[in-house]
Scaffold this motif. Structure first.
Motif, PDB file in Angstrom:
ATOM      1  N   ALA A 184     -57.611  23.683 -52.432  1.00 40.13           N
ATOM      2  CA  ALA A 184     -56.865  22.431 -52.589  1.00 40.13           C
ATOM      3  C   ALA A 184     -56.515  21.937 -51.221  1.00 40.13           C
ATOM      4  O   ALA A 184     -56.412  22.708 -50.264  1.00 40.13           O
ATOM      5  CB  ALA A 184     -55.597  22.670 -53.411  1.00 40.13           C
ATOM      6  N   ASN A 185     -56.310  20.652 -51.136  1.00 37.32           N
ATOM      7  CA  ASN A 185     -55.831  20.088 -49.888  1.00 37.32           C
ATOM      8  C   ASN A 185     -54.433  20.579 -49.614  1.00 37.32           C
ATOM      9  O   ASN A 185     -53.568  20.486 -50.467  1.00 37.32           O
ATOM     10  CB  ASN A 185     -55.808  18.545 -50.003  1.00 37.32           C
ATOM     11  CG  ASN A 185     -56.822  17.960 -49.064  1.00 37.32           C
ATOM     12  OD1 ASN A 185     -57.399  18.663 -48.230  1.00 37.32           O
ATOM     13  ND2 ASN A 185     -57.062  16.678 -49.191  1.00 37.32           N
ATOM     14  N   GLY A 186     -54.207  21.055 -48.446  1.00 36.58           N
ATOM     15  CA  GLY A 186     -52.865  21.540 -48.152  1.00 36.58           C
ATOM     16  C   GLY A 186     -52.738  23.033 -48.322  1.00 36.58           C
ATOM     17  O   GLY A 186     -51.748  23.633 -47.905  1.00 36.58           O
ATOM     18  N   VAL A 187     -53.754  23.645 -48.946  1.00 35.19           N
ATOM     19  CA  VAL A 187     -53.720  25.102 -49.079  1.00 35.19           C
ATOM     20  C   VAL A 187     -54.878  25.663 -48.273  1.00 35.19           C
ATOM     21  O   VAL A 187     -56.030  25.316 -48.513  1.00 35.19           O
ATOM     22  CB  VAL A 187     -53.848  25.523 -50.551  1.00 35.19           C
ATOM     23  CG1 VAL A 187     -53.937  27.038 -50.641  1.00 35.19           C
ATOM     24  CG2 VAL A 187     -52.660  25.035 -51.347  1.00 35.19           C
ATOM     25  N   MET A 188     -54.531  26.499 -47.330  1.00 37.85           N
ATOM     26  CA  MET A 188     -55.581  27.092 -46.484  1.00 37.85           C
ATOM     27  C   MET A 188     -56.407  28.100 -47.260  1.00 37.85           C
ATOM     28  O   MET A 188     -57.606  28.212 -47.082  1.00 37.85           O
ATOM     29  CB  MET A 188     -54.947  27.820 -45.318  1.00 37.85           C
ATOM     30  CG  MET A 188     -54.774  26.990 -44.084  1.00 37.85           C
ATOM     31  SD  MET A 188     -54.131  28.012 -42.783  1.00 37.85           S
ATOM     32  CE  MET A 188     -55.533  29.036 -42.465  1.00 37.85           C
ATOM     33  N   LEU A 236     -50.076  27.930 -46.982  1.00 38.33           N
ATOM     34  CA  LEU A 236     -50.030  26.493 -46.801  1.00 38.33           C
ATOM     35  C   LEU A 236     -50.638  26.071 -45.492  1.00 38.33           C
ATOM     36  O   LEU A 236     -50.451  26.719 -44.460  1.00 38.33           O
ATOM     37  CB  LEU A 236     -48.575  26.001 -46.841  1.00 38.33           C
ATOM     38  CG  LEU A 236     -47.849  26.239 -48.168  1.00 38.33           C
ATOM     39  CD1 LEU A 236     -46.399  25.821 -48.055  1.00 38.33           C
ATOM     40  CD2 LEU A 236     -48.541  25.468 -49.284  1.00 38.33           C
ATOM     41  N   ASP A 237     -51.327  24.965 -45.544  1.00 34.43           N
ATOM     42  CA  ASP A 237     -51.778  24.314 -44.319  1.00 34.43           C
ATOM     43  C   ASP A 237     -50.709  23.290 -43.996  1.00 34.43           C
ATOM     44  O   ASP A 237     -50.693  22.171 -44.522  1.00 34.43           O
ATOM     45  CB  ASP A 237     -53.139  23.646 -44.559  1.00 34.43           C
ATOM     46  CG  ASP A 237     -53.654  23.008 -43.300  1.00 34.43           C
ATOM     47  OD1 ASP A 237     -52.864  22.808 -42.349  1.00 34.43           O
ATOM     48  OD2 ASP A 237     -54.845  22.689 -43.260  1.00 34.43           O
ATOM     49  N   LEU A 238     -49.833  23.675 -43.156  1.00 34.32           N
ATOM     50  CA  LEU A 238     -48.616  22.909 -42.915  1.00 34.32           C
ATOM     51  C   LEU A 238     -48.917  21.485 -42.473  1.00 34.32           C
ATOM     52  O   LEU A 238     -48.348  20.517 -42.982  1.00 34.32           O
ATOM     53  CB  LEU A 238     -47.790  23.642 -41.859  1.00 34.32           C
ATOM     54  CG  LEU A 238     -46.328  23.223 -41.770  1.00 34.32           C
ATOM     55  CD1 LEU A 238     -45.665  23.363 -43.110  1.00 34.32           C
ATOM     56  CD2 LEU A 238     -45.633  24.060 -40.725  1.00 34.32           C
ATOM     57  N   PHE A 239     -49.812  21.400 -41.522  1.00 34.98           N
ATOM     58  CA  PHE A 239     -50.047  20.057 -40.964  1.00 34.98           C
ATOM     59  C   PHE A 239     -50.661  19.128 -41.996  1.00 34.98           C
ATOM     60  O   PHE A 239     -50.390  17.940 -42.005  1.00 34.98           O
ATOM     61  CB  PHE A 239     -50.933  20.164 -39.731  1.00 34.98           C
ATOM     62  CG  PHE A 239     -50.167  20.702 -38.563  1.00 34.98           C
ATOM     63  CD1 PHE A 239     -50.325  22.015 -38.160  1.00 34.98           C
ATOM     64  CD2 PHE A 239     -49.244  19.911 -37.916  1.00 34.98           C
ATOM     65  CE1 PHE A 239     -49.594  22.519 -37.096  1.00 34.98           C
ATOM     66  CE2 PHE A 239     -48.507  20.403 -36.859  1.00 34.98           C
ATOM     67  CZ  PHE A 239     -48.678  21.712 -36.451  1.00 34.98           C
ATOM     68  N   LYS A 240     -51.492  19.719 -42.839  1.00 32.80           N
ATOM     69  CA  LYS A 240     -52.111  18.906 -43.879  1.00 32.80           C
ATOM     70  C   LYS A 240     -51.063  18.345 -44.802  1.00 32.80           C
ATOM     71  O   LYS A 240     -51.083  17.185 -45.171  1.00 32.80           O
ATOM     72  CB  LYS A 240     -53.106  19.776 -44.675  1.00 32.80           C
ATOM     73  CG  LYS A 240     -54.080  18.990 -45.461  1.00 32.80           C
ATOM     74  CD  LYS A 240     -55.088  18.371 -44.529  1.00 32.80           C
ATOM     75  CE  LYS A 240     -55.908  17.381 -45.308  1.00 32.80           C
ATOM     76  NZ  LYS A 240     -56.889  16.766 -44.424  1.00 32.80           N
TER      77      LYS A 240
END
Lengths: 174, 1064
Positions: free
Chosen positions: B895-899, B912-916
């Motif tokens: 998902a977008n936002g999940v690494m 989490l992909d924090l910056f995303k």
């Protein structure tokens, strides 16, 4: 001095020697009484890791440390049950320092005449690999005698010690 | 030699050695007394030499007799004041003593030893005096030179007395005190002799040879002293007795009543003389002597000498009588034990007894056993209590005293060791032309005999070193304002159950700088290692094998084989050695040695229910780890477990595993062990509840114990079950049958009656196949980094009811606790005000498909770093911060936002992909901060080499760069990065600074220095943020420096740098 007397009168075949009979695995064995230093009741032993499987460990008797070996393993017998009546037979320091063996049950001293002990010979056709009873090189068995209620296998104490010693040396592959 | 001769000779050797030991010391003291020699001392020396002369004559040791005789003559000159104890005379006497020592050491060769030089030297001295003072007759000289036993024992010699010095003893010299002592001793001797003679009377048909010998010896000693005191009549009488005894002994006379009678009469006469000693010489004994002589001559005329120096004759004599002697030997052998106890009685030492060392050893052993039984009884009584305590206390007290007293029997004063040092100093003074004074204190301190013997060598070496390297020459000392004479001090004292011996000097001290230089020169230590050492540690470098600062080897020292041998010897007796020094002031070497050998201090531990002992000398530290530290701090290299102990890397051994593998551990064994203990360490602190099929956190804290053990220069950690305590134990050797098991160095019985095996520290390491070289050469810090590589610090939290989230901790600025009521809503946004700053609240479920955030009164905001507009993620529960391995799985949930995802504590965790997420939450943000992609260069493939040791970071940064359109090749450390650079062409390097094997600084330096892509642009990307680091990075060769993790900054810098390089 007593020993001297006995040695001398070995020539006389009517000589009677005294033996301590004991049981291991329902088989009765006997050891010459003069080879024995004492019989000890407690068998709580401290194990010595890395030693041969026929070494049980060390025990403290009145401030002296004795090595305890397992005759069962030496004779190639199975260990099927835990015996509460286990005792230790401590040998005198005949070949190496005093050490003891674990036995199942002990009986009263008996006297056997030399002539009643039949020497044990191996039959060429019978080859039993792991049974030390039959292995000539160890010569643990001196002979067999017939008693009223069964057979008794007479063992040679010095050869017992020798075989345990030889086995431990053989395993020195570190 | 017959057994008796052997015995007598052995006795002689023992006695002579004792006498000779103190002779040298006494000579040196005499030398110092120069003008005022102590008469007592001279007499003592005289008696000593005289005794040796006497007994050597009896045994036919011709050369020993000659040398001792001439020494005696010189001594008598000194005694008379005709000679002053000046250095050259004392030298000659000392060399005589040396020669005697040499000959007694090889007694059978003594008659063949060349005594000429020493003998001549002493003779010359006598001649000198003779010529100067003609009062002494020449006949005396001649007589002195013929020390033939034959003559002594022949009938003629009795009257001529060739061996009696005719020196007049002036009345003043007849020391009353001496005489009184003599009389007392003599009476004792004579009464014992009388008893023995009466016993002999009952044995006339078969006299006991040993009894005759005993009487002979006693009379002989008595005779010597009477000779010394010039008691002529006593002398004659005793001589006669002894001649008769000899004849009886050698079967030249068949003993009869008359012989015994005459001897008893002689004894009577002696007693009378003793009663009035000063008039003894005036008694008229002529008639008696004649009678006696007649009896002696009665049976046989003996021209044949009793003992000749001719050995062939000796043998013949004894061969004939051998059978008789045999029987007597057997008779004596019945009292075999008594052989060990011999009574030798010089007049002044009647209260000592000689005992064979074996008897003492047995006593020691038995005392040890008694201690063990007492220990058991104490425990026993404590359990039963009451009446018996009084008795047990008495038993305790008596046993302790007994043990201490028995230990004392083996103790000898250290004076016996110190005794030879005056001589050593004298030699040093001569050879090195220095002035050194020796000060001894604590000579009465007693130590076990065996340890004393082992210490002799090391102490000598230390003293010589002090003299050679320590004390400066006289001129130098004066120049430095020190007293002209250097001082070497030997000091011994007790401390607890140890003896401390200090060898100190006031010389020039040891210069740590010189030590460092030599150590470097000899390649023993590296510069970096030396930087870490303090002065004491540097000084103790001299104890390493092969160490020396000397540029040349003298025959006194300098070979570099001394100090480490000293250390070894000291450690062999379970002692320690330490050096302290101050430049210009002096040096002090401390030796600490235990009082006895067989008892050592140990740490008692249990493992698998059994007790083991670790000798204290091998023990350095004890460490206990709790809970998670157990998993986190014990790392492994795949084949060996290690522990980071401050700055050093410690190989770890698990005692259980070591014991359960009878054969030496193979690499496979070790890998299996590591797997066994390290797999699923996440589950370690969990209790499995079979009812619910659930793992839940255990509330019990875990403990792991290990000991840091050392041997030689190596250290390792041993993991075991439990620490019991320290105990002083008696070491028993292993039984013959199990002697070959190397991991045990012995066994012991502890206070509780159980047998404990003593572990051999070195062999356990050997059994576990520890490769010490590997750990020594690795730079500790680098290694640690390498091992920590795979672990990340993550923050675990929950927002909604279902999912568990994780964030890399480096990305988090802080976590704030807020109240739900404080959240302010503005349109669709939510804000939280803190310190006048409005923080935008991000709800995860708004951007990712996750459950809605749970609403509690107290909630948390996770604030990320490096965001231009303050924002925070709304979190319902903070679970934990963990430092663990993570491997992010990017396929399970996309998902977008999940690494990616990983399983942590049996729960699927979303990383989490924090910056995303921030991007997603703020489209305006996106617009404001142009995420710079490869603008302007869509068709060119830009290849970036990313060097980063943290896998999480590596993945993260790679994802940013890839997203921006670059091709990224990763490397986990500088070394790998360098290799890749050599293999492929890159356009840009983005590198971390702190990496194992080759850090960022080294990496870029190597790149710049080398000729492969040396001009490639490079960006440093590090979490460190100090000016020094930045400068260093830039000076090493980086073009730019960015602090992690700033996504947009990174991308913009990358873009800028690429642009620039393309334009060039």
């Amino acid at each position: 001095m007593a020993k001297n007397l006995l040695l001398e009168s070995n020539k006389d075949s009517n000589l009677t020697k005294q033996y301590i009979p004991f049981w291991i695995e329902n088989k009765r064995f006997g050891i010459h009484i003069l080879d024995i230093k004492e019989i000890y009741s407690d068998v709580s032993v401290t194990p010595i890791y890395h030693s041969n499987e026929d070494i049980r460990g060390y025990i403290n008797i009145r401030g002296e440390i004795y090595l305890v070996a397992d005759l069962r393993k030496l004779l190639g017998l199975q260990n099927n049950y835990i015996n509460v009546e286990e005792k230790l037979v401590i040998f005198k320091d005949l070949l190496v320092e005093s050490f003891g063996i674990v036995i199942d049950k002990i009986a009263d001293v008996i006297s056997i005449e030399d002539k009643n002990i039949e020497k044990f010979f191996t039959n060429e056709e019978v080859v039993v690999e792991e049974n030390y009873l039959l292995k000539d090189e160890y010569k643990i068995v001196e002979g067999i005698s017939k008693l009223e209620n069964g057979l008794i296998i007479i063992l040679n104490s010095v050869n017992i010690m020798q075989s345990i010693l030889s086995k431990s040396k053989a395993n020195q592959t570190q | 030699m017959s057994d008796f001769e052997q015995d007598m000779t052995n006795d002689f050797v023992e006695e002579a050695n004792e006498l000779l030991a103190s002779i040298e010391e006494d000579f040196l003291i005499l030398e110092k007394q120069k003008d005022n020699p102590d008469i007592e001392l001279i007499n003592k020396l005289f008696r000593a030499v005289h005794t040796i002369k006497g007994t050597s004559g009896f045994l036919g040791l011709k050369n020993i007799g000659k040398v001792s005789h001439i020494m005696e003559t010189v001594m008598s000159k000194i005694r008379d004041g005709k000679l002053k104890p000046e250095s050259n005379y004392i030298d000659a006497l000392v060399s005589g003593a040396d020669l005697l020592k040499k000959m007694t050491a090889k007694i059978l060769e003594s008659n063949d030893t060349n005594i000429e030089p020493v003998y001549e030297r002493l003779n010359l001295i006598i001649n000198e005096i003779e010529n100067a003072t003609p009062s002494i007759s020449n006949t005396e000289l001649q007589d002195n030179q013929s020390n033939n036993i034959d003559e002594r024992n022949s009938k003629d010699s009795i009257n001529d007395n060739p061996n009696i010095d005719n020196i007049e003893i002036k009345d003043q010299n007849f020391d009353n005190k001496l005489a009184n002592e003599f009389v007392l001793d003599a009476k004792k001797i004579i009464s014992a002799v009388e008893k023995d003679i009466k016993t002999l009377k009952t044995q006339l048909s078969n006299p006991s040879i040993s009894l005759i010998n005993k009487v002979y010896r006693a009379i002989d000693t008595f005779k010597s002293t009477s000779e010394l005191l010039n008691l002529q009549n006593l002398l004659k009488t005793t001589e006669l007795i002894n001649i008769l005894l000899l004849q009886i002994r050698n079967h030249q006379i068949i003993p009869e009543e008359q012989h015994i009678e005459i001897i008893l009469q002689a004894i009577d006469k002696i007693n009378t003389m003793l009663d009035d000693i000063s008039f003894s010489n005036d008694m008229d004994l002529n008639e008696f002597i004649n009678d006696f002589t007649k009896i002696i001559n009665n049976k046989k005329a003996y021209n044949k000498p009793i003992i000749q120096n001719d050995k062939a004759l000796q043998k013949k004599d004894f061969v004939q009588t051998e059978d008789i002697i045999e029987n007597n030997i057997n008779a004596v052998n019945l009292n075999a034990e008594n052989k060990d106890i011999l009574i030798i009685k010089p007049p002044e030492a009647s209260n000592t007894i000689r005992i064979h060392i074996n008897v003492l050893d047995k006593l020691m052993r038995l005392a040890g056993e008694l201690v063990l039984v007492r220990n058991q009884q104490i425990i026993n009584i404590h359990q039963s209590g009451g009446i018996n305590r009084g008795i047990i206390q008495k038993l305790d007290k008596v046993t302790t005293e007994l043990q201490e007293t028995i230990i004392q029997t083996r103790l000898q004063p250290i004076a016996s060791l110190f005794g030879k040092f005056p001589r050593v100093i004298r030699e040093l003074n001569r050879k090195l032309n220095k002035e050194i004074v020796l000060k001894l204190s604590g000579s009465e301190v007693e130590m076990d005999k065996t340890i004393l013997e082992l210490l002799a060598g090391p102490l000598t070496h230390l003293v010589r070193n002090a003299g050679d390297h320590g004390i400066e020459t006289t001129e130098e000392r004066i120049r430095f304002g020190k007293p002209a004479r250097g001082k070497i001090e030997l000091n011994a004292y007790h401390e607890g159950s140890f003896v401390i011996i200090e060898v100190s000097d006031d010389g020039k001290g040891i210069n740590p700088e010189l030590i460092k230089k030599s150590a470097l020169r000899l390649g023993m230590k590296t510069e970096t290692e030396m930087l870490k050492m303090n002065d004491t540690e540097v000084l103790n470098l001299v104890l390493l094998p092969g160490f020396t600062t000397a540029k040349e080897i003298s025959d006194i020292s300098g070979r570099g084989v001394g100090m480490d041998v000293v250390k070894e010897s000291i450690e062999k007796v379970n002692g320690t050695i330490e050096i302290q020094s101050k430049i210009g002031t002096g040096t002090c070497v401390h030796l600490k040695v235990p009082l006895t050998l067989a008892i050592i201090q140990c740490l008692i531990i249990t493992n698998g229910g059994n007790y083991y002992a670790i000798p204290q000398i091998n023990l350095e530290e004890l460490i206990t780890l709790y809970d998670d530290d157990i998993d986190n701090h014990i790392e492994n290299t795949g084949e060996q477990e290690v522990f980071m102990l401050r700055d050093t890397l410690l190989p770890i051994i698990r005692l259980t595993e070591n014991l359960q593998h009878p054969k030496k551990l193979t690499k496979k064994n070790k890998r299996e062990i590591i797997e066994k203990y390290n797999q699923d360490n996440r589950f370690h602190d969990l209790d499995y509840s079979p009812d619910n099929n659930v793992y839940s956190s255990s509330n019990l804290s875990r403990e792991l114990h290990f000991a840091v053990l050392k041997f030689g220069n190596h250290k390792y950690g041993l993991i075991f079950d439990q620490i019991i305590g320290t105990e002083e134990i008696v070491v028993k050797p292993m039984h013959t049958i199990v002697k070959n098991l190397k991991i045990y160095s012995g066994a012991t019985i502890m206070g509780n009656g159980k047998v404990a095996l003593i572990l051999d520290v070195e062999n356990i390491a050997h059994h576990s196949s520890i490769d010490f070289n590997a750990s020594d050469t690795y730079s500790a810090k680098n290694k640690a980094k390498y091992i920590n590589e795979e672990k990340e610090s993550i923050l675990l939290f929950k927002a909604g009811k279902e999912e568990q989230f994780a964030l890399a901790l480096p990305l988090v600025k802080r976590v704030d606790q807020i109240k739900r009521s404080e959240i302010q809503k503005v349109g669709n946004e939510e804000f939280y005000i803190k310190d006048n700053i409005s923080i935008k609240i991000i709800r995860l479920n708004s951007y990712i498909n996750v459950s809605v955030c749970e609403e509690n009164d107290a909630m948390f905001l996770v604030l990320p770093k490096f965001t231009s507009n303050p924002c925070g993620i709304l979190v319902s529960k903070i679970i934990d911060i963990k430092n663990i391995h993570i491997t992010i799985n990017t396929t399970t949930y996309v998902a977008n936002g999940v690494m990616g995802t990983d399983i942590i504590e049996n729960k699927l965790t979303l990383f989490l992909d924090l910056f995303k997420i921030i991007e997603l939450s703020d489209p305006a943000y996106v617009a404001n901060n142009e995420i710079i992609t490869k603008t302007g260069m869509p068709n060119i493939e830009i290849k970036i080499l990313l060097a980063e040791d943290s896998s999480y970071m590596r993945q993260l940064i790679k994802s940013y760069l890839t997203e921006a359109g670059y091709v990224v090749v990763t490397a986990e450390d500088g070394k790998v990065a360098f290799e890749k650079l050599c293999e492929q062409k890159f356009d840009l390097i983005v590198s971390d600074l702190e990496m194992p094997n080759m850090n960022g600084f080294e990496f870029i330096s190597n790149v710049r220095k080398g000729n492969i892509q040396s001009e490639i642009p490079a960006i440093a990307n590090s979490s460190l943020n100090s000016p020094e680091i930045i400068n260093r990075a830039l000076s090493c060769g980086f073009n730019k420096y960015i602090v992690k993790i700033q996504k947009e900054k990174l991308l913009s810098t990358v873009s800028a740098v690429i642009q620039e390089s393309l334009n060039n």
